[in-house]
Enzyme design. Structure first.
Site, PDB file in Angstrom:
ATOM      1  CE  LYS A 109       2.135  -7.381  -3.031  1.00 32.27           C
ATOM      2  NZ  LYS A 109       2.741  -7.734  -4.311  1.00 32.27           N
TER       3      LYS A 109
ATOM      4  CE  LYS B   6       5.608  -6.700  -0.792  1.00 32.51           C
ATOM      5  NZ  LYS B   6       5.168  -6.820  -2.127  1.00 32.51           N
TER       6      LYS B   6
HETATM    7  C1  PBG Z   1       4.520  -6.875  -6.906  1.00 33.67           C
HETATM    8  C2  PBG Z   1       5.454  -6.636  -5.796  1.00 33.67           C
HETATM    9  C3  PBG Z   1       5.580  -5.429  -5.135  1.00 33.67           C
HETATM   10  C4  PBG Z   1       6.541  -5.634  -4.156  1.00 33.67           C
HETATM   11  C5  PBG Z   1       6.990  -6.941  -4.255  1.00 33.67           C
HETATM   12  N1  PBG Z   1       6.281  -7.558  -5.279  1.00 33.67           N
HETATM   13  C6  PBG Z   1       4.938  -4.132  -5.398  1.00 33.67           C
HETATM   14  C7  PBG Z   1       3.486  -4.048  -5.249  1.00 33.67           C
HETATM   15  O1  PBG Z   1       2.811  -5.001  -4.911  1.00 33.67           O
HETATM   16  O2  PBG Z   1       2.941  -2.945  -5.493  1.00 33.67           O
HETATM   17  C8  PBG Z   1       6.962  -4.585  -3.208  1.00 33.67           C
HETATM   18  C9  PBG Z   1       8.233  -4.818  -2.516  1.00 33.67           C
HETATM   19  C10 PBG Z   1       8.747  -3.614  -1.839  1.00 33.67           C
HETATM   20  O3  PBG Z   1       8.099  -2.559  -1.769  1.00 33.67           O
HETATM   21  O4  PBG Z   1       9.865  -3.714  -1.337  1.00 33.67           O
HETATM   22  N2  PBG Z   1       4.897  -7.801  -7.770  1.00 33.67           N
END
Ligand code: PBG
Length: 325
Positions: A197, A249
């Site tokens: 991530k 992601k």
């Molecule tokens: C955090 C989380 C995020 C997203 C999914 N889970 C935001 C982040 O990590 O800042 C982002 C998903 C998206 O942008 O579609 N719990």
């Protein structure tokens, strides 16, 4: 000089639509898609997300209706995100038996038992400061957060979630969650880890969508987008800790990472086409610059071609309802 040979003619296989279909190497199927949904407690009416035209916050009291609609469109899996009105320092609502995380899973499973419910497991929508864990003077406390992740995972599993999907990006989160689930008897609850991530600017619209109040960034826990070796290492660590499914992601700007993780693991691999990827396609289409359907199918197909087995996408419901897959 030139190695052009008149007998080497790849165009032979592109002659007709039937040829092109027969030789298409990658296919996209509705079964490949997981729909992320935003559910707000205490909300009366659907609320549009300005940065994501076409995506709404679902009022909690409409969740049962929406899950039926999603299921009848042919979608088999959802990822639940809650917008909480009960935030505190640690995000304790997430592990309450009757907190929003638990209620979302319970409502989904009670309404459509065969729907695969993945519970996004994090704290940023439930903390006053908007960070993904317990905040101390020196930053987010990794190991204190692990304890809370375990508690949240058990609460979600008890409420019926099929998958725990930790997105907090804490070290050791898969091991901690696996241990907590097994201790509580939830040996069958699976873990889809947000294993690679990145600290990505493509999450921009998510802040409005999920209502997080973060000031600053998540760069001490999410990864540097420019690191490739570390990206592989992060996913392999989660595999070693017992993840059932890995994830990369965002997706579109990280196809090289998807490909490489795919080649380094035999686990199923998901990719998340995130809010900013959705917004870029949507706004470009609304401006008439590109054809939405074509670009959506191309972008999702490319993510599969790169090696993802399944894709989280905000376009999933629209594609399903319009029978485009
Ligand atoms: C955090 C989380 C995020 C997203 C999914 N889970 C935001 C982040 O990590 O800042 C982002 C998903 C998206 O942008 O579609 N719990």
């Amino acid at each position: 000089m030139s190695s052009y040979s008149p007998s080497l003619r790849p165009r032979r296989l592109r002659q007709t639509p039937a040829f092109r279909t027969l030789f298409q190497e990658t296919t996209l199927n509705i079964n490949d898609l997981i729909l992320p949904i935003f559910v707000e407690e205490g909300l009366d009416e659907y609320k549009e997300i300005q940065a994501m035209p076409g995506v709404m916050r679902i009022p909690e009291r409409r969740l049962a209706y929406e899950i039926e609609r999603i299921a009848s469109a042919g979608i088999r899996a959802v990822m639940t995100f809650g917008i909480s009105h009960h935030t505190d320092e640690d995000g304790s609502d997430t592990w309450q038996e009757n907190g929003l995380v638990s209620r979302m899973s319970r409502i989904c499973k009670d309404t459509v038992p065969e729907m695969i419910v993945m519970s996004d497991t994090c704290f940023c929508e439930y903390t006053t400061h908007g960070h993904c864990g317990v905040l101390h003077d020196h930053g987010v406390d990794n190991d204190a957060t692990l304890i809370n992740l375990g508690k949240q995972a058990v609460a979600a599993a008890r409420a019926g979630a099929d998958f725990i999907a930790p997105s907090a990006a804490m070290d050791g989160q898969v091991a901690a969650i696996r241990y907590a689930l097994d201790e509580a008897g939830f040996t069958n609850t699976a873990i889809m880890s947000y294993s690679t991530k990145f600290a990505s600017s493509f999450y921009g619209p998510f802040r409005e969508a999920a209502g997080t109040s973060l000031k600053g960034d998540r760069k001490t826990y999410q990864m540097n987008p420019l690191n490739r070796r570390e990206a592989i290492r992060e996913s392999l660590i989660d595999q070693a800790e017992g993840a059932d499914v890995l994830m990369v992601k965002p997706a579109g700007a990280y196809l090289d990472i998807i490909r490489e993780v795919r080649e380094r693991t035999d686990l199923p691999l998901a990719a998340y086409q995130v809010s900013g990827e959705y917004a870029m396609i949507k706004f470009a289409a609304l401006a008439g610059a590109v054809n939405e359907q074509d670009v959506v199918l191309e972008s999702l197909g490319a993510i599969k071609r790169a090696g993802a087995d399944m894709i989280l996408s905000y376009f999933a419901l629209d594609l399903a309802e319009k029978h485009l897959l």
